[in-house]
Motif scaffolding. Structure first.
Motif, short mmCIF file in Angstrom:
data_model
loop_
_atom_site.label_atom_id
_atom_site.label_comp_id
_atom_site.label_asym_id
_atom_site.label_seq_id
_atom_site.Cartn_x
_atom_site.Cartn_y
_atom_site.Cartn_z
N MET A 80 14.23 32.17 -16.79
CA MET A 80 15.27 32.65 -17.69
C MET A 80 16.37 31.61 -17.92
O MET A 80 17.04 31.62 -18.95
CB MET A 80 15.91 33.92 -17.14
CG MET A 80 14.99 35.12 -17.06
SD MET A 80 14.38 35.63 -18.67
CE MET A 80 15.83 36.41 -19.38
N ARG A 81 16.61 30.76 -16.92
CA ARG A 81 17.78 29.88 -16.98
C ARG A 81 17.45 28.42 -17.23
O ARG A 81 18.21 27.72 -17.91
CB ARG A 81 18.58 29.98 -15.67
CG ARG A 81 19.25 31.32 -15.51
CD ARG A 81 19.67 31.57 -14.07
NE ARG A 81 20.02 32.97 -13.89
CZ ARG A 81 21.20 33.48 -14.18
NH1 ARG A 81 22.17 32.71 -14.61
NH2 ARG A 81 21.42 34.77 -14.03
N ASN A 82 16.35 27.93 -16.64
CA ASN A 82 16.11 26.49 -16.65
C ASN A 82 14.95 26.05 -17.53
O ASN A 82 14.93 24.92 -18.00
CB ASN A 82 15.86 25.99 -15.22
CG ASN A 82 17.04 26.30 -14.32
OD1 ASN A 82 18.19 26.29 -14.78
ND2 ASN A 82 16.77 26.59 -13.07
N TYR A 85 13.59 27.54 -23.51
CA TYR A 85 13.22 28.79 -24.19
C TYR A 85 12.43 29.73 -23.28
O TYR A 85 11.70 30.58 -23.77
CB TYR A 85 12.46 28.51 -25.50
CG TYR A 85 13.37 27.92 -26.55
CD1 TYR A 85 14.24 28.74 -27.26
CD2 TYR A 85 13.41 26.55 -26.78
CE1 TYR A 85 15.12 28.21 -28.18
CE2 TYR A 85 14.30 26.01 -27.70
CZ TYR A 85 15.14 26.85 -28.40
OH TYR A 85 16.01 26.32 -29.31
N TRP A 87 13.68 32.14 -21.58
CA TRP A 87 14.15 33.51 -21.84
C TRP A 87 13.39 34.11 -23.01
O TRP A 87 13.03 35.29 -22.99
CB TRP A 87 15.66 33.52 -22.11
CG TRP A 87 16.10 32.64 -23.26
CD1 TRP A 87 16.49 31.33 -23.18
CD2 TRP A 87 16.17 33.00 -24.64
NE1 TRP A 87 16.80 30.85 -24.43
CE2 TRP A 87 16.62 31.84 -25.35
CE3 TRP A 87 15.91 34.16 -25.36
CZ2 TRP A 87 16.80 31.84 -26.73
CZ3 TRP A 87 16.09 34.16 -26.73
CH2 TRP A 87 16.53 33.01 -27.41
N TYR A 91 11.01 37.31 -22.63
CA TYR A 91 11.38 38.54 -23.35
C TYR A 91 10.29 38.94 -24.34
O TYR A 91 10.05 40.13 -24.56
CB TYR A 91 12.72 38.36 -24.06
CG TYR A 91 13.93 38.55 -23.17
CD1 TYR A 91 13.86 39.37 -22.03
CD2 TYR A 91 15.15 37.94 -23.45
CE1 TYR A 91 14.97 39.56 -21.23
CE2 TYR A 91 16.26 38.12 -22.64
CZ TYR A 91 16.17 38.93 -21.53
OH TYR A 91 17.27 39.12 -20.73
N ARG B 73 26.44 22.89 -13.19
CA ARG B 73 26.26 22.32 -14.53
C ARG B 73 26.28 23.40 -15.62
O ARG B 73 26.67 23.14 -16.75
CB ARG B 73 24.95 21.53 -14.61
CG ARG B 73 23.72 22.37 -14.41
CD ARG B 73 22.44 21.55 -14.52
NE ARG B 73 21.31 22.24 -13.93
CZ ARG B 73 20.62 23.21 -14.53
NH1 ARG B 73 20.95 23.59 -15.74
NH2 ARG B 73 19.62 23.81 -13.91
N PRO B 223 23.04 33.94 -19.72
CA PRO B 223 23.61 32.70 -20.28
C PRO B 223 23.02 32.35 -21.64
O PRO B 223 23.59 31.56 -22.38
CB PRO B 223 23.27 31.65 -19.22
CG PRO B 223 22.15 32.22 -18.42
CD PRO B 223 22.32 33.70 -18.47
N GLU B 224 21.87 32.96 -21.98
CA GLU B 224 21.22 32.64 -23.24
C GLU B 224 21.71 33.52 -24.38
O GLU B 224 21.24 33.37 -25.51
CB GLU B 224 19.70 32.81 -23.08
CG GLU B 224 19.11 34.21 -23.29
CD GLU B 224 19.53 35.26 -22.28
OE1 GLU B 224 20.10 34.89 -21.23
OE2 GLU B 224 19.32 36.46 -22.53
N GLU B 227 22.75 32.00 -27.85
CA GLU B 227 21.62 31.37 -28.52
C GLU B 227 20.62 32.43 -28.98
O GLU B 227 20.05 32.36 -30.07
CB GLU B 227 20.93 30.38 -27.57
CG GLU B 227 19.86 29.56 -28.26
CD GLU B 227 19.16 28.58 -27.34
OE1 GLU B 227 19.19 28.81 -26.11
OE2 GLU B 227 18.58 27.61 -27.85
#
Lengths: 418, 261
Positions: A80-82, A85, A87, A91, B73, B223-224, B227
């Motif tokens: 989800m974070r690194n 895309y 996420w 999803y 970061r 956090p997304e 976007e």
């Protein structure tokens, strides 16, 4: 398959004589399809799309996911974070499962309304049910992979069902778990099977379509038609463009979920890491399994509940022989139409009760819903076929009531709408 | 007569959506509805609020609550608090991280780097449990997504501390909070007016801090989000245009034969 087909090029002919793939392609594009198919028939194409989407996003997710009880939750957060895309891919995959089931339920209920399961299409229906069973198993195991609270406890509840089997139940459950409770070995095998099953589904889908292409599509008025004839259109471009249009509408709804409320169909408890020492207040499966969960819980006896739950699906396998009516489409079955919608409401009611705690009025309604579910198949359908006076059936799609002596307005009104 | 058409489809879908929405609020009061800037379809986070919220997290929450899935970061990335690179480096360098083993096989302590994960206040769940009277403070990385009411619920709990109703007995170290499930919470009210001194001069009222830190937690969980909203908007517009084109093509193709679609 149309035998007249010959490739134009020499190379094409050489290849086609050895492996008739081009003949297959021409069969698929020319496949004569009833021209009166309505939008409820577009869900076959939508389902194919859903399956491919799940497989493609799933393969990418598997590149980043770690199937280990201590690392699974963190690896999902890593996605989800690194992951670029990540996420979006996750999803699409998680909401895609819900969209897949939404589409499959519409597809199944379309078949129920228009009698597509009846002779000569029983085998298509049975293969479809096998696909549906595999879908449920795949989705259930997929829900376990993030290793959140609902993953863990859902897995515990469902796998514990097998302990209801007399004598060997406990041993079977331990065997399924690979441990004495849901634990890391369970997660590992679920991941393995979750990756395998979709490819089994692909195989069954090919058989499903093959079996469909033998008698050809049923249609909204449920009559046999000559193929090819004035009543049919070639699959391409007529059906492909229509399926594409319906798919795009479906994708708009799909995107609405993915981009603007990606977690509304899930349970917030699944963002709490699995904890074997803390039981959630309410353990609920994903929405698409709720009607069966309601049936399971409506029986006071555990074994009885398990039998009824599996029975509620297996009874569908004999549906073609329980329904004694020779008329396929509900358009010409005035009484069946009412019972059909009662049945739809009954399944929705069961779904609602599955989300509620099994107590008081909820439990009572779930029991009524369960009893009616089985009555529909065991009593209503066999009896209805014998008692019901069906409306006159048209002779063909193009000339709906030619020489049958029926009221043209009646036949027109019901299928024209769609 | 019962008709089988799109109106019915819409009714069935909306009924299904209502049915599947789990209603588990039986033993809780509905949380206060806050008009968050990130709620709407094109919603964005309030940048200043995120930065203040991080300050509240760092100075108040972080003494008990970990946030193990975030890296320093992330604080400088687009769509978040968007601290400058220098600020992010300074924030990271203000913590000491145990690293190693080095070439001698020894563990060593060094200043944090932006690539480090947020440092947890306790080495493990057991340590945090015993230090907090038997209830471990949950990790805050995805907390907003892990509660049915989301950001509204988080804000409500922060604002929901009250005197317990007459007749309600509370054990030592247990507090009354009207929005908490079961109305009992093992965390004392973490915020009070002026507990933080905002560097941007905003008055640190309890309400302001609760809103800021909730905004920060909502970003930490998703956090997304910005976007996602931005891409989603484009995707839907693209799909609508394509749908119209395909619809017109379909009409044209089907006009060749004598049938309605």
């Amino acid at each position: 398959m149309s035998n007249e087909y010959t490739p134009k090029s020499k190379a094409g002919k050489w290849f086609n004589d050895r492996l008739p793939l081009l003949t297959l392609g021409s069969h698929l594009t020319d496949y004569p399809t009833p021209k009166n198919l309505n939008y409820w028939w577009t869900f076959g194409g939508i389902l194919t799309f859903c399956l491919l989407t799940q497989i493609i996003t799933g393969i990418v997710l598997a590149m980043h996911y770690v199937a280990h009880a201590d690392l699974a939750f963190a690896s999902v957060e890593h996605i989800m974070r690194n992951v670029n895309y990540g996420w979006l891919i996750r999803y699409i995959h998680s909401n895609g499962a819900s969209m897949f089931f939404l589409a499959v339920y519409i597809h199944i209920f379309r078949s129920l309304f228009y009698g597509s399961y009846k002779s000569p299409r029983e085998v298509i229906w049975i293969i479809g049910l096998l696909i549906y069973l595999l879908m449920m198993a795949t989705a259930f195991m997929g829900y376990v992979l993030p290793w959140g609270q609902m993953s863990f406890w859902g897995a515990t509840v469902i796998t514990s069902l097998f302990s209801a089997i007399p004598l060997v139940g406990e041993s079977i459950t331990t065997w399924l778990w690979g441990a004495y409770s849901v634990d890391n070995p369970t997660l590992n095998r679920f991941f393995s099977l979750h990756y395998l099953f979709p490819f089994l589904i692909v195989g069954l889908v090919i058989l499903h379509i093959w079996a469909l292409h033998v008698p050809g599509n049923n249609n909204p008025i449920g009559i046999d038609i000559k193929k090819p004839s004035k009543d049919t259109v070639p699959f391409h471009p007529y059906i492909t463009i229509k399926d594409a249009f319906a798919l795009l509408l479906f994708l708009i709804i799909f995107s609405g979920f993915v981009f603007f409320s990606p977690n509304v169909l899930g349970h917030s408890d699944n963002y709490i890491p699995a904890n074997p020492l803390v039981t959630p207040a309410h353990i609920v499966p994903e929405w698409y399994l709720l009607p069966f969960y309601a049936i399971l819980r409506s029986v006071p006896d555990k074994l009885g509940g398990v039998i009824l739950m599996f029975g509620s699906i297996f009874i569908l396998f004999v549906l073609p022989w329980l329904d004694t009516s020779k008329v396929r489409s509900a358009v010409f079955r005035p009484m069946y139409r009412y019972f059909y919608w009662i049945f739809v409401v009954d399944v929705l009611l069961l779904g609602y009760m599955g989300a509620m705690p099994a107590e008081g009025i909820y439990l009572a309604l779930a029991r009524i819903g369960t009893i009616y579910y089985f009555l529909h198949f065991i009593v209503v359908l066999p009896v209805l076929g014998l008692l019901e006076k069906t409306d006159p059936i048209p002779m063909s799609i193009s000339a709906p009531v030619l020489s049958s002596g029926a009221d043209p307005a009646l036949a027109k009104k019901d299928y024209d709408k769609i | 007569m019962i008709r089988f058409n799109f109106k019915r489809l819409i009714i069935v879908i909306s009924l299904t959506l209502i049915f599947i929405k789990p209603l588990f609020s039986a033993e809780t009061i509905d949380p206060i509805k806050v008009n968050w800037s990130f709620k709407e379809l094109t919603g964005k986070f309030d940048r200043a609020s995120l930065q203040r919220g991080f300050q509240v997290y760092k100075e108040v929450c972080a003494s008990c609550h970990s946030m193990q899935y975030l890296s320093y970061r992330n604080l400088g990335e687009p769509g978040g608090p968007e601290f400058t690179q220098e600020e992010v480096k300074a924030i990271a360098a203000s913590v000491e991280i145990e690293d190693g083993p080095d070439s001698q096989g020894e563990m060593f302590v060094r200043p944090g780097k932006p690539s480090d994960k947020f440092k947890s206040p306790y080495p493990n769940v057991e340590a945090s449990t015993v230090a907090n009277g038997g209830a471990y403070p949950p990790d805050m990385s995805v907390l907003v997504k892990a509660r049915p009411g989301g950001a509204d619920y988080m804000y409500s709990v922060l604002m929901g501390y009250e005197e317990p109703p007459a007749g309600m007995k509370l054990d030592d170290g247990v507090y009354y909070n009207k929005y908490m499930i079961g109305q009992k919470i093992k965390m004392s009210s973490p915020l009070s007016d002026g507990i933080v001194e905002y560097s941007d001069g905003t008055e640190a009222t309890m309400d302001q801090m609760a809103k800021d830190v909730t905004t920060f937690l909502a970003w930490a969980a998703e956090p997304e989000l910005e976007e996602r909203h931005r891409v989603g908007f484009k995707v839907i517009i693209y799909l609508i245009l394509l749908t119209i084109l395909v619809y017109l093509s379909m009409k044209k193709i089907w006009s060749r034969i004598d049938s309605e679609i």
